[in-house]
Design a protein around this motif. Structure first.
Motif, PDB file in Angstrom:
ATOM      1  N   UNK A 155      10.482  43.338  -0.973  1.00  0.00           N
ATOM      2  CA  UNK A 155       9.038  43.253  -1.272  1.00  0.00           C
ATOM      3  C   UNK A 155       8.385  42.190  -0.382  1.00  0.00           C
ATOM      4  N   UNK A 156       9.058  41.065  -0.199  1.00  0.00           N
ATOM      5  CA  UNK A 156       8.527  40.006   0.665  1.00  0.00           C
ATOM      6  C   UNK A 156       8.402  40.479   2.111  1.00  0.00           C
ATOM      7  N   UNK A 157       9.378  41.264   2.563  1.00  0.00           N
ATOM      8  CA  UNK A 157       9.307  41.806   3.924  1.00  0.00           C
ATOM      9  C   UNK A 157       8.123  42.752   4.062  1.00  0.00           C
ATOM     10  N   UNK A 158       7.883  43.557   3.053  1.00  0.00           N
ATOM     11  CA  UNK A 158       6.768  44.504   3.068  1.00  0.00           C
ATOM     12  C   UNK A 158       5.426  43.762   3.072  1.00  0.00           C
ATOM     13  N   UNK A 159       5.318  42.747   2.220  1.00  0.00           N
ATOM     14  CA  UNK A 159       4.073  41.969   2.144  1.00  0.00           C
ATOM     15  C   UNK A 159       3.812  41.226   3.456  1.00  0.00           C
ATOM     16  N   UNK A 160       4.870  40.630   4.022  1.00  0.00           N
ATOM     17  CA  UNK A 160       4.722  39.868   5.268  1.00  0.00           C
ATOM     18  C   UNK A 160       4.224  40.748   6.413  1.00  0.00           C
ATOM     19  N   UNK A 161       4.699  41.981   6.451  1.00  0.00           N
ATOM     20  CA  UNK A 161       4.352  42.856   7.572  1.00  0.00           C
ATOM     21  C   UNK A 161       3.000  43.544   7.374  1.00  0.00           C
ATOM     22  N   UNK A 203       2.819  39.227   9.705  1.00  0.00           N
ATOM     23  CA  UNK A 203       3.788  38.246  10.190  1.00  0.00           C
ATOM     24  C   UNK A 203       5.088  38.975  10.540  1.00  0.00           C
ATOM     25  N   UNK A 204       5.187  39.405  11.788  1.00  0.00           N
ATOM     26  CA  UNK A 204       6.313  40.248  12.188  1.00  0.00           C
ATOM     27  C   UNK A 204       7.629  39.479  12.120  1.00  0.00           C
ATOM     28  N   UNK A 205       7.625  38.256  12.634  1.00  0.00           N
ATOM     29  CA  UNK A 205       8.867  37.474  12.635  1.00  0.00           C
ATOM     30  C   UNK A 205       9.333  37.152  11.217  1.00  0.00           C
ATOM     31  N   UNK A 206       8.375  36.806  10.360  1.00  0.00           N
ATOM     32  CA  UNK A 206       8.729  36.502   8.974  1.00  0.00           C
ATOM     33  C   UNK A 206       9.260  37.740   8.263  1.00  0.00           C
ATOM     34  N   UNK A 207       8.642  38.886   8.516  1.00  0.00           N
ATOM     35  CA  UNK A 207       9.114  40.127   7.891  1.00  0.00           C
ATOM     36  C   UNK A 207      10.514  40.483   8.385  1.00  0.00           C
ATOM     37  N   UNK A 208      10.798  40.192   9.670  1.00  0.00           N
ATOM     38  CA  UNK A 208      12.131  40.460  10.203  1.00  0.00           C
ATOM     39  C   UNK A 208      13.171  39.593   9.519  1.00  0.00           C
ATOM     40  N   UNK A 209      12.823  38.339   9.247  1.00  0.00           N
ATOM     41  CA  UNK A 209      13.750  37.446   8.538  1.00  0.00           C
ATOM     42  C   UNK A 209      14.060  37.996   7.151  1.00  0.00           C
ATOM     43  N   UNK A 210      13.023  38.467   6.450  1.00  0.00           N
ATOM     44  CA  UNK A 210      13.242  39.027   5.111  1.00  0.00           C
ATOM     45  C   UNK A 210      14.046  40.332   5.175  1.00  0.00           C
ATOM     46  N   UNK A 211      13.852  41.124   6.219  1.00  0.00           N
ATOM     47  CA  UNK A 211      14.629  42.359   6.370  1.00  0.00           C
ATOM     48  C   UNK A 211      16.104  42.027   6.581  1.00  0.00           C
ATOM     49  N   UNK A 212      16.372  41.017   7.408  1.00  0.00           N
ATOM     50  CA  UNK A 212      17.749  40.594   7.622  1.00  0.00           C
ATOM     51  C   UNK A 212      18.361  40.045   6.335  1.00  0.00           C
ATOM     52  N   UNK A 213      17.564  39.301   5.577  1.00  0.00           N
ATOM     53  CA  UNK A 213      18.049  38.791   4.289  1.00  0.00           C
ATOM     54  C   UNK A 213      18.328  39.933   3.318  1.00  0.00           C
ATOM     55  N   UNK A 214      17.452  40.945   3.325  1.00  0.00           N
ATOM     56  CA  UNK A 214      17.674  42.115   2.470  1.00  0.00           C
ATOM     57  C   UNK A 214      18.958  42.842   2.854  1.00  0.00           C
ATOM     58  N   UNK A 215      19.195  42.989   4.151  1.00  0.00           N
ATOM     59  CA  UNK A 215      20.419  43.639   4.614  1.00  0.00           C
ATOM     60  C   UNK A 215      21.651  42.847   4.182  1.00  0.00           C
ATOM     61  N   UNK A 216      21.565  41.528   4.278  1.00  0.00           N
ATOM     62  CA  UNK A 216      22.656  40.664   3.824  1.00  0.00           C
ATOM     63  C   UNK A 216      22.944  40.890   2.340  1.00  0.00           C
TER      64      UNK A 216
END
Length: 338
Positions: A42-48, A53-66
């Motif tokens: 959800x944080x990745x979706x909101x960030x993007x 905030x592309x970089x922030x959304x990418x960080x959340x996507x990586x965290x989600x994958x983890x």
């Protein structure tokens, strides 16, 4: 961050692996991982979409994958440990009813059956239990081999559950880890092929069963042309051929195994990417001699590799090599410069 932006799949694969490793070491609870995964997504979706905030959304996507990798491993471990067949213990013989999900595997003094168990009869009581069972069936030179059993056959086996105790250093016994990697929930022992009964008599022509029949017939032909000194035995040359073609190393005798290990050639008998590469080269060269069009050659080779992957019954190393080769050949069919 520059590399993560330009090579996203690499970092997704790394974070997924890191999540699996994290769960294997620390064993977090599934109840905490699933909400964390949803919150991170959800944080990745909101960030993007809201804040761009592309970089922030990418960080959340990586965290989600983890977290997804960690959740998947934890769920798989929990499901395995809570399996009814894995928990089942018996001090004497029990009757196991189920369906073969792999062809019987052969060794020098025993055969191995892989059964998807449906129910168990023990102490005059029947109980519905599901799970994958490996049964070791002892045989002698005089007993009949289990050549008439194929994938999807329904069987009844009288066998005794084998203890999971084994040699260990500081972790679980290596046999436990090996069986878990194969998704085998328990193992059992039968002292004679007479304790194995085939239940179904109807004809089943599913693709997996037909490939299993072909595999068994091929093993029978190897036994006929490379027969050993005893009845139903195989010569060292036949055992080596069987290992090279089908990955069955159980009937290679100890002296041959030691010789191969000393010479550094034993790894060649574990069917892997090298076998797939050699097969692809030989078949493609053969198609060229026959002047078959290149694109048709790619298609024929893809079909054969799929068949071969099922023939050796989905060994992980073969699946990896086959998937990569199929992806490359598919790319050659769709585009020229791959």
């Amino acid at each position: 961050m520059f590399f993560a932006m330009h090579f996203p799949f690499l970092f997704l694969a790394l974070t997924l692996t890191a999540g699996i490793l994290f769960s294997s070491l620390l064993s977090p609870s599934l109840q905490s991982l699933v909400p964390a995964s949803i919150a991170s997504l959800v944080c990745a979706w909101i960030s993007f979409f809201l804040f761009r905030k592309i970089k922030l959304s990418l960080i959340f996507i990586l965290l989600t994958t983890f977290l997804l990798g960690s959740s998947f491993y934890t769920y798989r471990e929990k499901k395995y440990e809570e399996n009814t067949l894995h928990k089942f213990q018996a001090s004497s013989y029990a009757d196991f009813y189920g369906t073969l999900y792999k062809s019987p595997s052969k060794s020098q003094n025993r055969d191995f059956l892989f059964i998807k168990v449906e129910k168990i009869s023990y102490l005059n009581k029947e109980e519905k239990i599901s799970g994958n069972l490996r049964v070791s069936v002892l045989h002698t030179s005089e007993s009949s081999p289990l050549f008439d059993l194929y994938v999807h056959d329904r069987v009844k086996v009288s066998a005794k559950i084998t203890s999971f105790k084994g040699f260990r250093n500081f972790n679980k016994p290596s046999m436990n880890i090996y069986l878990k990697s194969l998704n085998i929930h328990n193992r059992a022992f039968a002292k004679s092929p007479l304790l194995v009964e085939k239940l179904n008599s109807e004809k089943n022509f599913s693709p997996l069963r037909l490939i299993s029949i072909f595999r068994q017939k091929l093993q029978q032909k190897i036994e006929i042309y490379f027969s050993g000194p005893e009845k139903n035995s195989i010569s060292p040359q036949g055992a080596v051929l069987e290992a090279l073609l089908l990955g069955e190393r159980g009937r290679i005798d100890e002296s041959t195994t030691r010789s191969l290990q000393k010479s550094g050639l034993y790894h060649l008998f574990a069917i892997s990417g090298a076998h797939i590469a050699i097969i692809s080269f030989l078949f493609f060269s053969f198609f060229k001699v026959l002047r078959i069009p290149t694109r048709l050659s790619y298609l024929l080779l893809m079909l054969f590799l799929v068949f071969y992957a099922f023939l050796v019954e989905g060994r992980p190393s073969v699946l990896r090599a086959t998937i990569m080769t199929l992806a490359f050949l598919l790319g050659k069919l769709m585009w020229r410069n791959v």
